[in-house]
Design a protein around this motif. Structure first.
Motif, PDB file in Angstrom:
ATOM      1  N   UNK A  91       0.439  -0.887   0.261  1.00 22.18           N
ATOM      2  CA  UNK A  91       0.215   0.103  -0.069  1.00 22.18           C
ATOM      3  C   UNK A  91       1.359   0.847   0.688  1.00 22.18           C
ATOM      4  N   UNK A  92       1.932   1.176   1.012  1.00 20.18           N
ATOM      5  CA  UNK A  92       2.692   2.405   0.861  1.00 20.18           C
ATOM      6  C   UNK A  92       3.078   2.685  -1.120  1.00 20.18           C
ATOM      7  N   UNK A  93       3.432   1.852  -1.322  1.00 19.63           N
ATOM      8  CA  UNK A  93       4.057   1.415  -2.831  1.00 19.63           C
ATOM      9  C   UNK A  93       2.957   2.290  -3.159  1.00 19.63           C
ATOM     10  N   UNK A  94       1.717   1.939  -3.214  1.00 19.04           N
ATOM     11  CA  UNK A  94       0.550   1.915  -4.532  1.00 19.04           C
ATOM     12  C   UNK A  94       0.975   3.693  -4.002  1.00 19.04           C
ATOM     13  N   UNK A  95       0.301   3.520  -3.024  1.00 23.03           N
ATOM     14  CA  UNK A  95      -0.021   5.415  -2.496  1.00 23.03           C
ATOM     15  C   UNK A  95       1.044   6.432  -3.097  1.00 23.03           C
ATOM     16  N   UNK A  96       2.741   5.572  -3.045  1.00 19.34           N
ATOM     17  CA  UNK A  96       3.711   6.324  -3.594  1.00 19.34           C
ATOM     18  C   UNK A  96       4.121   6.063  -4.852  1.00 19.34           C
ATOM     19  N   UNK A  97       3.591   5.600  -5.853  1.00 16.58           N
ATOM     20  CA  UNK A  97       3.973   5.339  -7.240  1.00 16.58           C
ATOM     21  C   UNK A  97       3.242   6.926  -7.876  1.00 16.58           C
ATOM     22  N   UNK A  98       2.261   7.453  -7.543  1.00 17.54           N
ATOM     23  CA  UNK A  98       1.984   8.654  -8.269  1.00 17.54           C
ATOM     24  C   UNK A  98       2.685   9.699  -7.284  1.00 17.54           C
ATOM     25  N   UNK A  99       2.857   9.266  -6.428  1.00 19.09           N
ATOM     26  CA  UNK A  99       3.886  10.350  -5.669  1.00 19.09           C
ATOM     27  C   UNK A  99       5.678  10.580  -6.441  1.00 19.09           C
ATOM     28  N   UNK A 100       5.612   9.319  -6.797  1.00 20.07           N
ATOM     29  CA  UNK A 100       7.258  10.113  -7.876  1.00 20.07           C
ATOM     30  C   UNK A 100       7.081   9.326  -8.628  1.00 20.07           C
ATOM     31  N   UNK A 101       6.413   9.143  -9.210  1.00 24.70           N
ATOM     32  CA  UNK A 101       5.982   9.294 -10.932  1.00 24.70           C
ATOM     33  C   UNK A 101       5.580  10.671 -10.971  1.00 24.70           C
ATOM     34  N   UNK A 102       4.774  11.090 -10.945  1.00 24.61           N
ATOM     35  CA  UNK A 102       4.195  12.175 -10.988  1.00 24.61           C
ATOM     36  C   UNK A 102       4.975  13.780 -10.208  1.00 24.61           C
ATOM     37  N   UNK A 103       6.024  13.377  -9.862  1.00 22.97           N
ATOM     38  CA  UNK A 103       6.655  14.510  -9.365  1.00 22.97           C
ATOM     39  C   UNK A 103       7.120  15.249  -9.679  1.00 22.97           C
ATOM     40  N   UNK A 104       7.370  16.544  -9.308  1.00 16.98           N
ATOM     41  CA  UNK A 104       8.941  16.804 -10.211  1.00 16.98           C
ATOM     42  C   UNK A 104      10.413  17.096  -8.983  1.00 16.98           C
ATOM     43  N   UNK A 105      10.861  17.169  -9.989  1.00 11.68           N
ATOM     44  CA  UNK A 105      12.031  17.013  -9.308  1.00 11.68           C
ATOM     45  C   UNK A 105      12.343  17.909  -7.738  1.00 11.68           C
ATOM     46  N   UNK A 106      11.527  18.836  -7.431  1.00 15.63           N
ATOM     47  CA  UNK A 106      11.010  19.417  -5.807  1.00 15.63           C
ATOM     48  C   UNK A 106      10.813  18.620  -5.225  1.00 15.63           C
ATOM     49  N   UNK A 107      10.033  18.050  -5.441  1.00 22.65           N
ATOM     50  CA  UNK A 107       8.283  17.329  -4.560  1.00 22.65           C
ATOM     51  C   UNK A 107       9.524  16.063  -4.243  1.00 22.65           C
ATOM     52  N   UNK A 108      10.501  15.341  -5.256  1.00 22.37           N
ATOM     53  CA  UNK A 108      10.560  14.320  -5.049  1.00 22.37           C
ATOM     54  C   UNK A 108      11.653  14.804  -3.492  1.00 22.37           C
TER      55      UNK A 108
END
Ligand SMILES: Cc1cc2nc3c(=O)[nH]c(=O)nc-3n(C[C@H](O)[C@H](O)[C@H](O)COP(=O)(O)OP(=O)(O)OC[C@H]3O[C@@H](n4cnc5c(N)ncnc54)[C@H](O)[C@@H]3O)c2cc1C
Length: 407
Positions: free
Chosen positions: A89-106
């Motif tokens: 579930x952390x990967x499920x929530x984290x995938x859009x966070x990682x894949x759609x994040x800007x460099x700053x958000x990463x």
């Protein structure tokens, strides 16, 4: 079967296997009974770096992809499909966070995701928006440098335990599916509370909660991608996450067989081990064949998708663009059909295997003292979440018909 895993992937599977045997098995019955996730399990995962298997070393991950993640989920699920869930579930929530994040958000979010210091969760479903996620009603209204979020989500896995929620909202209800946007909302944000805790059939070691948002102020900086890009981000996420559900299902099926076969070897009826009856042997052969077919489907898919994923990650780190944008530049194909096939086949296999294992063992397997009934209860959810198997069939058929239409 040897699917050509790397040395590191083989070691990850071994580590997860040992953790499952030594740490999860002793805890699973109580966690199932209490319907509570023991935080010592999360500590074990953090110590073993299992949250960062699919994330780059730059952010504290181990630099792998979906294959590494699936291998760990499969091995942990052999002991308990519920206790394995925080990784998934952390990967499920984290995938859009990682894949759609800007460099700053990463920089801001991904180190804590990779280390497991912060658990992520994924919040799409609402009471009136299940299979049809586009019917969601949680609104986010822009006011200066923040959104004001109102609405609720239900059936959210690892709810209350997780720290960061990737929440699908509508920023423009008039635009329907094109109005959906993803926001990262942290536990503790004023206006964000937890509602009903669900009591469940299976995966009871994982908490399932309602999330309630009342005038919850979320910084615009927490938005993933542009307004209206949320549905695409969700769909892309499912392409990469559904093999994880398939791996969970495989682990549950294998775990059920691992408990069943030794019992059949020792249980005697009519003066001989039950495992010597041909009717029993043929059933075992059929079940084991389906599990191996499922593994072939899952790992041929993840190994193929990782080639593009790892290249896009490498490019994103070099260019500062998002992983999603780099995937687009690579003109990679979507994996929707194969991903849906993997979840469909493996979840149906898990349900069949776990249920048949009860038939094979007889009455003992109906009892809570014997671990097999829990595998059947845990298997059921893999046919439902991240899209029911009706929805997987819809997606497979839609892709198939499109392929034929294209000639
Ligand atoms: C334990 C658990 C954990 C969950 N965790 C999460 C989570 O972490 N995050 C999250 O966002 N969601 C989560 N969910 C929600 C889950 O993804 C949904 O339950 C699932 O997508 C189905 O939605 P629904 O329950 O509203 O069923 P409905 O959409 O109401 O479906 C009812 C029935 O109709 C069928 N159906 C619906 N539409 C079609 C169609 N077009 N064609 C054919 N059949 C159709 C369905 O297959 C099903 O049989 C979780 C659910 C459970 C039970």
């Amino acid at each position: 079967m040897d699917y050509g895993f790397t040395q590191l992937q083989t070691e990850i599977a071994q580590l997860a296997r040992e953790l499952a045997e030594k740490k999860l098995k002793p805890l699973r019955a109580k966690a199932d009974h209490d319907e509570k996730l023991p935080m010592e399990v999360v500590e074990e995962y953090r110590a073993s770096n299992l949250f960062g298997l699919w994330l780059p070393e730059q952010y504290g991950g181990t630099g792998g992809g979906v294959t590494d993640l699936a291998l760990a989920i499969e091995e942990l699920s052999k002991a308990c499909g519920g206790l394995a869930l925080p990784i998934a579930t952390s990967a499920l929530g984290g995938m859009p966070a990682f894949m759609w994040a800007t460099a700053e958000q990463r920089e801001k979010w991904i180190p804590a995701l990779a280390s497991g210091e912060k658990l992520f969760a994924f919040a799409l479903t609402e009471a009136e928006a299940g299979s049809d996620a586009t019917a969601l009603k949680t609104t986010a209204v822009l006011e200066g440098d923040h959104y004001v979020v109102n609405g609720s989500k239900h059936f959210i896995s690892t709810g209350e335990v997780a720290d960061v929620y990737t929440v699908a909202v509508t920023t423009n209800p008039k635009r329907g599916a094109r109005g959906i946007t993803l926001l990262l909302i942290e536990k503790g944000t004023p206006g964000f509370t937890f509602g009903k805790k669900e009591e469940k059939l299976g995966i009871r070691a994982n908490t399932t909660y309602e999330l309630v948002f009342q005038d919850c102020k979320v910084p615009v900086a927490n938005r993933l991608g542009g307004e209206g890009m949320g549905l695409l981000a969700v769909q892309e996420t499912f392409d990469y996450s559904r093999p994880g559900v398939a791996a969970q299902a495989l682990g549950i099926a294998e775990g059920a067989l691992n408990e069943t076969i030794p019992y059949l070897r020792t249980r005697k009826q009519f003066g001989q081990p039950v495992s010597s009856f041909q009717a029993i042997q043929h059933k075992l052969a059929d079940l084991a064949t389906k599990v191996e077919a499922g593994r072939a489907l899952v790992y041929s898919l993840t190994l193929a998708m990782d080639k593009d994923y790892l290249k896009a990650v490498e490019n994103a780190l070099a260019s500062g663009a998002s992983v999603h944008d780099e995937l687009k530049k690579l003109k990679t194909r979507r994996w929707t059909k194969e991903s849906a096939m993997s979840k469909l086949f493996c979840s149906d296999t898990a349900m069949e295997v776990a249920s048949e294992c009860i038939n094979l063992c007889g009455g003992i397997a109906y009892m809570r003292d014997f671990p097999v009934e829990k595998y059947m209860r845990d298997a059921k959810i893999t046919q439902i979440y991240e899209g029911t198997n009706h929805i997987q069939r819809n997606e497979i058929a839609a892709a198939l018909i499109k392929e034929y239409a294209a000639g």
